[in-house]
Design a protein around this motif. Structure first.
Motif: not given
Length: 173
Positions: A30, A33, A35, A37, A42
């Motif tokens: 996860l 990845l 992503l 944001l 993260m």
């Protein structure tokens, strides 16, 4: 009378023993990845889950497993090999030392201890990165520690739910 064969029961037991490691591995994936944001930081879900599993099920998150997971996290994240391996292992050992001397548990105390581990660990990780010649700015690392701390309650709820399912399916506490 049980409806499962001894072989099926043994396979289920192996799967149950690997479940904490699987959740940490999924957290690593996860985190890897791309992503979108709002911030470029993260939470370190993998490290957080290592701390939580060391507290919830110490037998299923030994220091050696934490070391291997940390080394894998180093490979996945691109950090120098051994930084997260050291931090994951040190966290498991610290959880064991504190829990051996502490009576009773509460979410607030566990969260406070995780905060101390994560903040100290991010500073130590920052120093280790400096030793390897990869000095990173401290502020983003502390921001990651803060965001990881905010993720503690949902991560604890997830781990507790997985643990409850493991117990329901195996009758083991």
């Amino acid at each position: 009378m049980s409806l499962t064969t001894p072989r099926e029961a043994a396979a289920g037991e192996r799967l149950r023993r690997l479940m904490p490691s699987f959740t940490v591995l999924l957290a690593m994936l996860l985190m890897a990845l791309p992503l979108p944001l709002a911030w470029s930081v993260m939470p370190n879900f993998a490290w957080l889950l290592v701390i939580i599993w060391a507290s919830l099920q110490p037998r299923l998150m030994p220091a050696l497993v934490a070391l291997v997971l940390g080394l894998l996290a180093d490979l996945v994240s691109g950090m120098p090999l051994g930084v997260q391996g050291f931090l994951f292992t040190a966290s498991v050992i610290a959880v064991r030392l504190v829990e051996a001397r502490m009576e009773g548990r509460s979410l607030a105390l566990d969260w406070l201890f995780a905060a101390i581990l994560l903040l100290a660990g991010h500073v130590i990780g920052w120093q280790l990165l400096g030793f390897t010649g990869n000095r990173a700015p401290l502020l983003p690392m502390l921001a990651q520690a803060g965001i990881t701390l905010l993720a503690y309650p949902p991560a604890m709820a997830l781990a507790a739910r997985v643990r409850r399912r493991m117990i329901e399916r195996s009758g083991w506490a």
